[in-house]
Design an enzyme around this catalytic site. Structure first.
Site, short mmCIF file in Angstrom:
data_model
loop_
_atom_site.label_atom_id
_atom_site.label_comp_id
_atom_site.label_asym_id
_atom_site.label_seq_id
_atom_site.Cartn_x
_atom_site.Cartn_y
_atom_site.Cartn_z
N GLY A 123 0.69 -1.25 0.35
CA GLY A 123 0.16 0.13 0.00
C GLY A 123 0.57 1.35 0.02
O GLY A 123 0.72 2.20 0.79
N GLY B 213 12.78 -0.90 3.01
CA GLY B 213 11.65 -0.72 1.96
C GLY B 213 10.75 0.36 2.68
O GLY B 213 10.59 1.42 1.89
N ASP C 125 15.45 -10.05 8.35
CA ASP C 125 16.31 -10.27 7.41
C ASP C 125 17.73 -9.50 7.77
O ASP C 125 18.76 -10.01 7.34
CB ASP C 125 15.85 -9.76 5.98
CG ASP C 125 14.38 -10.06 5.67
OD1 ASP C 125 14.41 -11.22 5.87
OD2 ASP C 125 13.90 -9.29 5.21
N ARG D 213 18.09 -39.70 6.66
CA ARG D 213 17.57 -38.54 5.65
C ARG D 213 18.46 -37.48 5.53
O ARG D 213 19.30 -37.09 6.43
CB ARG D 213 16.01 -38.26 6.00
CG ARG D 213 15.09 -39.57 5.70
CD ARG D 213 13.58 -38.95 6.31
NE ARG D 213 12.73 -40.02 5.88
CZ ARG D 213 11.53 -40.09 6.55
NH1 ARG D 213 11.28 -39.13 7.56
NH2 ARG D 213 10.44 -40.85 6.05
N GLU E 230 15.51 -18.53 1.33
CA GLU E 230 14.38 -18.42 0.48
C GLU E 230 14.61 -17.65 -0.79
O GLU E 230 13.96 -17.87 -2.03
CB GLU E 230 13.13 -17.86 1.14
CG GLU E 230 13.26 -16.28 1.59
CD GLU E 230 11.94 -15.61 2.10
OE1 GLU E 230 11.12 -16.51 2.25
OE2 GLU E 230 12.09 -14.39 2.52
N HIS F 56 6.62 -18.14 8.59
CA HIS F 56 6.39 -16.86 9.49
C HIS F 56 6.56 -17.12 10.72
O HIS F 56 6.46 -16.31 11.65
CB HIS F 56 4.87 -16.35 9.23
CG HIS F 56 4.82 -15.57 7.95
ND1 HIS F 56 4.79 -16.07 6.73
CD2 HIS F 56 4.99 -14.34 7.75
CE1 HIS F 56 4.76 -15.40 5.79
NE2 HIS F 56 4.65 -14.08 6.28
#
Length: 364
Positions: free
Chosen positions: A81, A119, A143, A178, A238, A285
């Site tokens: 927004g 940002g 981050d 694994r 990610e 999250h």
């Protein structure tokens, strides 16, 4: 102070642990130290664009010690927004920046403290400059990619969550022989993945800043097996691209592309190249939520106090920062649009290589 100031504070961008600790510190310093009034703006910039204005006034009864233990933000936040191109119901965008400035003036504020990531800081700095709004920034993001600060609020707590996840995956990896792949948040940087991977004993850590090859991963897994261990841990950020340099994203319900899926991508390809089974965990999250750790409470409190002191000193258009164990402040113009990435040859990366962890292939 000769004049009792009215200051506003808002949280913008993604939530994280420690935001309420910063809010609490601002309230205590402003009221106890200077006798000012503090107004919390709800849902980021939207609170000043809404009519009627959406805000609350803080007092010391609200800013109790309980706020230190609360995750998220009691003010609410938004991570989309843009006021300069606000999405409207008919699919068009509208410049609502003037509404933000009008709301600031209607509330009679003397300065605004913005808690946000790179940002949010960039957009709100531009917004405040355009409207002549005195602003001080406080960096927050799991981050840890805000320039000129060693720590942003939320990073250390997220790091602890990620490390605990690796600790919990290790026994089940060993039990079932694994290769466990853990996909972590971080957007375009690998601070969380690299540090938690080292702390959790990962065998492979992949981050956006360092290229890798599937063959390199397979060689490391073969080395682990040769050393007598029939399981392995792979941590991937990610924002990592494929080995050919393509981003891995998912389309959301709102049509936006967001990072996600690199873990499954690797599992599908490695499954064809190694004998061991692979399983993928996407922490998502969970890294943002929960009770903030001590370091985030301390950093957030120090940031809040220093931000108020900057307003008292008339030092505007600054961002508080943590450097070499001290709180300092830097010009907002020096952090806007700049990403603090992992140094591929820095201490943390060198430590990973020294421990025998495969973190990709990059020549000095």
């Amino acid at each position: 102070m000769s004049k009792s100031k009215r200051i506003g504070i808002l949280t913008s961008g993604g939530d994280c642990a420690g935001l309420n600790a910063a809010l609490r510190a601002v309230v205590h310093r402003a009221i106890r130290g200077y006798g000012w009034r503090v107004f919390g703006i709800r849902d980021g910039s939207l609170g000043l664009m809404n009519r009627p204005l959406d805000y609350c006034e803080f007092d010391l009864s609200v800013a109790s010690g309980e706020m230190l233990r609360m995750g998220g933000t009691i003010l609410g936040t938004i991570n989309k927004g843009d006021p300069f191109a606000y999405p409207m119901p008919d699919g068009t965008t509208k410049d609502r920046s003037a509404e933000f400035v009008e709301g600031y003036k209607e509330l009679g504020l003397d300065a605004l403290i913005v808690i946000g990531g790179d940002g949010s800081m960039r957009i709100l700095n531009k917004l405040c400059k355009q409207g002549g709004v005195p602003m001080v920034g406080i960096p927050k993001t799991i981050d840890n990619d805000v320039a000129h600060t060693d720590y942003a609020i939320g990073y250390v707590t997220a790091l602890g969550v990620a490390t605990e996840a690796i600790d919990r995956l290790a026994p089940t990896a060993a039990s079932h022989h694994r290769v466990m792949i853990l996909e972590l948040m971080g957007r375009d940087v690998g601070h969380i993945a690299l540090s938690s991977g080292i702390g959790g004993g990962a065998d492979v850590i992949l981050i956006p800043e360092i290229p890798y090859s599937l063959e390199g991963i397979v060689a490391k897994l073969a080395e682990v097996n040769h050393e007598g261990r029939n399981h392995a841990l792979v941590v991937v950020a990610e924002g990592c691209k494929t080995e050919t340099g393509l981003p891995v994203t998912q389309v959301q319900a709102d049509g936006e592309f967001r990072y996600g899926g690199i873990g499954q991508y690797l599992a599908a390809r490695l499954g064809k190249m190694i004998e061991a089974e692979t399983r993928v965990t996407v922490l998502g999250h969970v890294q943002r939520g929960g009770t903030p750790g001590m370091r985030d409470r301390l950093v957030a409190s120090a940031f809040g106090v220093h931000a108020v002191d900057l307003i008292a000193q008339g030092k505007m258009d600054r961002m508080v920062a943590w450097q070499h164990g001290q709180v300092v402040d830097v010009p907002l113009s020096e952090i806007a649009g700049i990403t603090r990435a992992v140094d591929p040859f820095g201490t943390i990366a060198h430590t990973a290589r020294g421990l025998g962890i495969y973190i990709g292939e990059m020549k000095a």
